[in-house]
Design a protein around this motif. Structure first.
Motif, PDB file in Angstrom:
ATOM      1  N   LEU A  76       0.766  -1.317  -0.119  1.00 29.11           N
ATOM      2  CA  LEU A  76       0.082  -0.063   0.185  1.00 29.11           C
ATOM      3  C   LEU A  76       0.656   1.277   0.077  1.00 29.11           C
ATOM      4  O   LEU A  76       0.458   2.466   0.149  1.00 29.11           O
ATOM      5  CB  LEU A  76      -1.086   0.085   1.238  1.00 29.11           C
ATOM      6  CG  LEU A  76      -1.927  -1.225   1.378  1.00 29.11           C
ATOM      7  CD1 LEU A  76      -2.791  -0.935   2.298  1.00 29.11           C
ATOM      8  CD2 LEU A  76      -2.886  -1.038  -0.113  1.00 29.11           C
ATOM      9  N   THR A  77       2.085   0.994   0.056  1.00 30.08           N
ATOM     10  CA  THR A  77       3.044   2.232  -0.017  1.00 30.08           C
ATOM     11  C   THR A  77       4.021   2.494  -1.217  1.00 30.08           C
ATOM     12  O   THR A  77       4.039   1.524  -1.985  1.00 30.08           O
ATOM     13  CB  THR A  77       4.148   2.328   1.348  1.00 30.08           C
ATOM     14  OG1 THR A  77       4.872   1.236   1.324  1.00 30.08           O
ATOM     15  CG2 THR A  77       2.973   2.061   2.876  1.00 30.08           C
ATOM     16  N   VAL A  78       4.565   3.408  -1.401  1.00 32.34           N
ATOM     17  CA  VAL A  78       5.443   3.737  -2.311  1.00 32.34           C
ATOM     18  C   VAL A  78       6.403   4.728  -1.723  1.00 32.34           C
ATOM     19  O   VAL A  78       6.402   5.284  -0.580  1.00 32.34           O
ATOM     20  CB  VAL A  78       5.047   4.623  -3.677  1.00 32.34           C
ATOM     21  CG1 VAL A  78       4.089   3.582  -4.521  1.00 32.34           C
ATOM     22  CG2 VAL A  78       4.384   5.906  -3.206  1.00 32.34           C
ATOM     23  N   VAL A  79       7.724   5.021  -2.317  1.00 31.67           N
ATOM     24  CA  VAL A  79       8.745   5.866  -1.913  1.00 31.67           C
ATOM     25  C   VAL A  79       8.691   7.114  -2.767  1.00 31.67           C
ATOM     26  O   VAL A  79       8.705   7.066  -3.884  1.00 31.67           O
ATOM     27  CB  VAL A  79      10.212   5.426  -2.077  1.00 31.67           C
ATOM     28  CG1 VAL A  79      11.084   6.784  -1.442  1.00 31.67           C
ATOM     29  CG2 VAL A  79      10.220   4.102  -1.022  1.00 31.67           C
ATOM     30  N   SER A  80       8.119   8.229  -2.054  1.00 30.07           N
ATOM     31  CA  SER A  80       8.125   9.655  -2.718  1.00 30.07           C
ATOM     32  C   SER A  80       8.872  10.619  -2.065  1.00 30.07           C
ATOM     33  O   SER A  80       8.754  10.582  -0.809  1.00 30.07           O
ATOM     34  CB  SER A  80       6.676   9.759  -2.872  1.00 30.07           C
ATOM     35  OG  SER A  80       6.408  11.169  -3.242  1.00 30.07           O
TER      36      SER A  80
END
Length: 157
Positions: free
Chosen positions: A57-61
């Motif tokens: 449910l996450t990404v790196v931004s």
């Protein structure tokens, strides 16, 4: 003895915008409005560590953990919750949706950069990825109807 009624607490709100790419939209609008990208990484890391949400449910931004399908920007002077990074004032939340935009917005933002600054601001917004849709000249005033990178209309006064 007469009691003074307690005044009602103002309702907290945000504008939510459907998006194909919430992070790209948040980046555009943060730059357009001189807002800051909300940092939800402390809450996300806490939830990941506790096993409460899957990493999918996450990404790196912006070099930190962010929600994959949500991104928000807020006015830099407004309060926010340090634990979650969530703004408590003027903010825009972009949420991923599967369908494309197909019709005219029913709600849009009007940007007011200040007297004599419209042309300069238009050029800056175009540099960020906005495009001009049309110019409006009416007895009540003039403005430029623009679209953000996903086609959402807004007006530049």
């Amino acid at each position: 003895m007469t009691q003074t009624p307690t005044p009602p607490t103002p309702v907290h709100w945000k504008v939510v915008v459907d998006a194909a790419d919430p992070h790209a939209q948040a980046d555009f609008w943060a730059a357009a409005l001189h807002y800051v990208f909300e940092d939800n990484s402390p809450l996300i890391e806490k939830l990941l560590t506790a096993g409460a949400v899957p990493e999918a449910l996450t990404v790196v931004s912006h070099g930190r953990r962010a929600w994959r399908d949500l991104a928000a920007v807020r006015h830099p002077d407004d309060p926010y919750e340090a634990e979650s990074g969530t703004g408590r004032g003027r903010r825009l939340l972009f949420q991923r949706v599967p369908e494309e935009k197909t019709v005219k917005n029913r709600l849009h933002l009007d940007l007011h950069p200040g007297a004599g600054r419209r042309d300069e601001e238009q050029a800056r917004l175009e540099g960020l990825g906005a495009r001009v849709l049309r110019r409006v000249e009416e007895p009540s005033g003039s403005w430029v109807v623009m679209a953000d990178p996903e086609g959402n209309e807004f007006c530049l006064h």
